[in-house]
Write a protein that holds these residues in place. Structure first.
Motif, PDB file in Angstrom:
ATOM      1  N   VAL A   1       0.855  -1.179   0.000  1.00 50.36           N
ATOM      2  CA  VAL A   1       0.000   0.000   0.000  1.00 50.36           C
ATOM      3  C   VAL A   1       0.894   1.233   0.000  1.00 50.36           C
ATOM      4  O   VAL A   1       1.784   1.367   0.848  1.00 50.36           O
ATOM      5  CB  VAL A   1      -0.977  -0.027   1.198  1.00 50.36           C
ATOM      6  N   THR A   2       0.680   2.127  -0.960  1.00 53.17           N
ATOM      7  CA  THR A   2       1.589   3.255  -1.138  1.00 53.17           C
ATOM      8  C   THR A   2       0.857   4.585  -1.223  1.00 53.17           C
ATOM      9  O   THR A   2      -0.309   4.662  -1.618  1.00 53.17           O
ATOM     10  CB  THR A   2       2.424   3.096  -2.423  1.00 53.17           C
TER      11      THR A   2
ATOM     12  N   ALA B   1       3.472  -1.077   3.940  1.00 50.06           N
ATOM     13  CA  ALA B   1       3.155   0.326   3.654  1.00 50.06           C
ATOM     14  C   ALA B   1       4.455   1.043   3.307  1.00 50.06           C
ATOM     15  O   ALA B   1       5.422   0.997   4.071  1.00 50.06           O
ATOM     16  CB  ALA B   1       2.485   0.984   4.853  1.00 50.06           C
ATOM     17  N   ALA B   2       4.489   1.694   2.148  1.00 47.68           N
ATOM     18  CA  ALA B   2       5.722   2.309   1.685  1.00 47.68           C
ATOM     19  C   ALA B   2       5.427   3.579   0.900  1.00 47.68           C
ATOM     20  O   ALA B   2       4.393   3.678   0.229  1.00 47.68           O
ATOM     21  CB  ALA B   2       6.505   1.327   0.812  1.00 47.68           C
ATOM     22  N   PRO B   3       6.330   4.550   0.954  1.00 55.58           N
ATOM     23  CA  PRO B   3       6.137   5.769   0.162  1.00 55.58           C
ATOM     24  C   PRO B   3       6.393   5.503  -1.312  1.00 55.58           C
ATOM     25  O   PRO B   3       7.292   4.728  -1.667  1.00 55.58           O
ATOM     26  CB  PRO B   3       7.179   6.732   0.743  1.00 55.58           C
TER      27      PRO B   3
ATOM     28  N   LYS C   1      14.877   1.624  -7.597  1.00 58.01           N
ATOM     29  CA  LYS C   1      15.037   1.712  -6.148  1.00 58.01           C
ATOM     30  C   LYS C   1      13.827   2.344  -5.467  1.00 58.01           C
ATOM     31  O   LYS C   1      13.667   2.216  -4.257  1.00 58.01           O
ATOM     32  CB  LYS C   1      16.290   2.532  -5.808  1.00 58.01           C
ATOM     33  N   LEU C   2      13.003   3.039  -6.243  1.00 57.21           N
ATOM     34  CA  LEU C   2      11.862   3.762  -5.673  1.00 57.21           C
ATOM     35  C   LEU C   2      10.584   2.930  -5.621  1.00 57.21           C
ATOM     36  O   LEU C   2       9.624   3.316  -4.950  1.00 57.21           O
ATOM     37  CB  LEU C   2      11.595   5.034  -6.485  1.00 57.21           C
ATOM     38  N   VAL C   3      10.557   1.806  -6.323  1.00 55.77           N
ATOM     39  CA  VAL C   3       9.330   1.016  -6.424  1.00 55.77           C
ATOM     40  C   VAL C   3       9.514  -0.316  -5.715  1.00 55.77           C
ATOM     41  O   VAL C   3      10.646  -0.736  -5.438  1.00 55.77           O
ATOM     42  CB  VAL C   3       8.945   0.780  -7.899  1.00 55.77           C
ATOM     43  N   PRO C   4       8.418  -1.014  -5.392  1.00 53.08           N
ATOM     44  CA  PRO C   4       8.538  -2.344  -4.769  1.00 53.08           C
ATOM     45  C   PRO C   4       9.368  -3.283  -5.629  1.00 53.08           C
ATOM     46  O   PRO C   4       9.295  -3.253  -6.864  1.00 53.08           O
ATOM     47  CB  PRO C   4       7.085  -2.809  -4.676  1.00 53.08           C
ATOM     48  N   ALA C   5      10.159  -4.127  -4.969  1.00 52.44           N
ATOM     49  CA  ALA C   5      11.039  -5.038  -5.694  1.00 52.44           C
ATOM     50  C   ALA C   5      10.253  -6.088  -6.473  1.00 52.44           C
ATOM     51  O   ALA C   5      10.643  -6.465  -7.585  1.00 52.44           O
ATOM     52  CB  ALA C   5      12.000  -5.711  -4.716  1.00 52.44           C
ATOM     53  N   GLU C   6       9.150  -6.557  -5.890  1.00 57.15           N
ATOM     54  CA  GLU C   6       8.355  -7.576  -6.569  1.00 57.15           C
ATOM     55  C   GLU C   6       7.319  -6.926  -7.467  1.00 57.15           C
ATOM     56  O   GLU C   6       6.571  -6.039  -7.037  1.00 57.15           O
ATOM     57  CB  GLU C   6       7.639  -8.472  -5.556  1.00 57.15           C
TER      58      GLU C   6
END
Length: 344
Positions: free
Chosen positions: A187-188, A230-232, A248-253
């Protein structure tokens, strides 16, 4: 526009398109039909078709939201028509007793914290309060999942093994109620809103859907609240970042489902939102589900035209979903075909 009515259901990853879905090829035509329908609804029910920006109650610090899950699934003795068969004595004598609908309908209550001060003091902040679109979408999806509807908009079996990424999540309401049905839910929103999202996730952990026996089925939601991250994620940063920094700014998966609910309201945010959608969508894997409340017609048209323009060689396939939500909404499903550029 072309439709899939009467044809085999079209499946795009975790999403199953209803029969009345239509392929969107012209933004002007789609928007004209949407607002013509909105005007017809106004003439029928006497409403003005517009309810302001669309937040529920920006004056409360805590909102208690009750979601109606509909009738329970059929069990032994349930005829499926609102009646119940009762057996008496040694014989197979059966008696029907109609139960009151209100007694049978299931509900789910969640408590959502709001930051009403931020709404007024932080420029451009709209995510710190709960909006109608999130509540209405949550209820519609939960009713189908609760009914174990394998023909619903989201296939429950596929959803249970999926990674969902939500953009512009605001208070985190959808993460709270939908994450138990997924393998993982990211959730971002902007950095300022992540603490509020985390508070709401923690606040509602004890109300996990998986903790209630009424949810136990072959598609039971996971009772594990740790499947939420939860991540920015700032769309403007994504748009302006280099290819190396974007990773690097987005989810790895990668996402199996990219959820975008009520994020289309300001023209300046449309280009970065589209850039983020285009980057996160993995060809042949990621279904993009967009829910928009029909406010300013020109803004809705600009978004849809911009999405279509991302597809000069037919990389994107966009469908309009009708009949899933009651109210002033449009729902679009996007799918990027393999061979198109995307997140790797």
């Amino acid at each position: 526009m072309s439709g899939c009515e009467g044809a085999q259901p079209i499946v795009r990853g975790v999403v199953q398109l209803p029969e009345n879905s239509t392929r969107v090829v012209d933004a002007d035509e789609e928007v004209f039909l949407l607002y013509t329908d909105l005007a017809a609804r106004k003439a029928t029910d006497g409403s003005d078709g517009f309810r302001g920006l669309g937040h529920i109650d920006s004056h409360e610090d805590v909102l208690t939201i009750t979601l109606n899950l509909g009738m329970p699934v059929q069990t032994n003795g349930d005829t499926g028509d609102g009646t119940t068969q009762l057996k008496h004595g040694r014989g197979a004598h059966k008696k029907k007793a109609r139960a009151k609908r209100d007694d049978l309908e299931r509900t789910l209550e969640v408590e959502i914290l709001q930051d009403k001060t931020a709404l007024r003091s932080r420029k451009g902040d709209t995510g710190s309060v709960v909006w109608h679109a999130s509540v209405d979408f949550a209820q519609a999806v939960l009713r189908q999942l609760h009914a174990k509807n394998t023909a619903g908009l989201l296939n429950p079996e596929h959803l249970a093994t999926s990674h969902v990424i939500e953009l512009g999540a605001g208070t985190g309401l959808l993460a709270v109620v939908l994450a138990p049905f997924t393998r993982h839910y990211t959730v971002t929103d902007t950095d300022d809103l992540v603490p509020l999202i985390r508070k709401n996730v923690v606040r509602n952990q004890s109300n996990s859907l998986g903790a209630s026996s009424k949810w136990r089925s072959s598609f039971s939601p996971s009772p594990n609240p740790s499947n939420i991250t939860a991540a920015p994620l700032d769309w403007i940063e994504i748009r302006n970042a280099s290819a190396a920094l974007r990773r690097k700014l987005v989810p790895a998966e990668p996402a199996d489902l990219l959820l975008v609910v009520d994020c289309i309201y300001h023209p300046s945010l449309i280009p970065p939102l589209l850039s983020t959608i285009d980057y996160l969508a993995v060809p042949g894997r990621t279904a993009v589900l967009v829910v928009v409340e029909l406010r300013a017609e020109d803004v809705v048209r600009e978004f849809l035209q911009g999405w279509l323009d991302l597809s000069p060689a037919g990389e994107w396939e966009i469908w309009s979903v009708g009949g899933f939500l009651e109210g002033p909404y449009a729902i679009w499903i996007g799918w990027k075909h393999t061979g198109a550029e995307g997140m790797s």
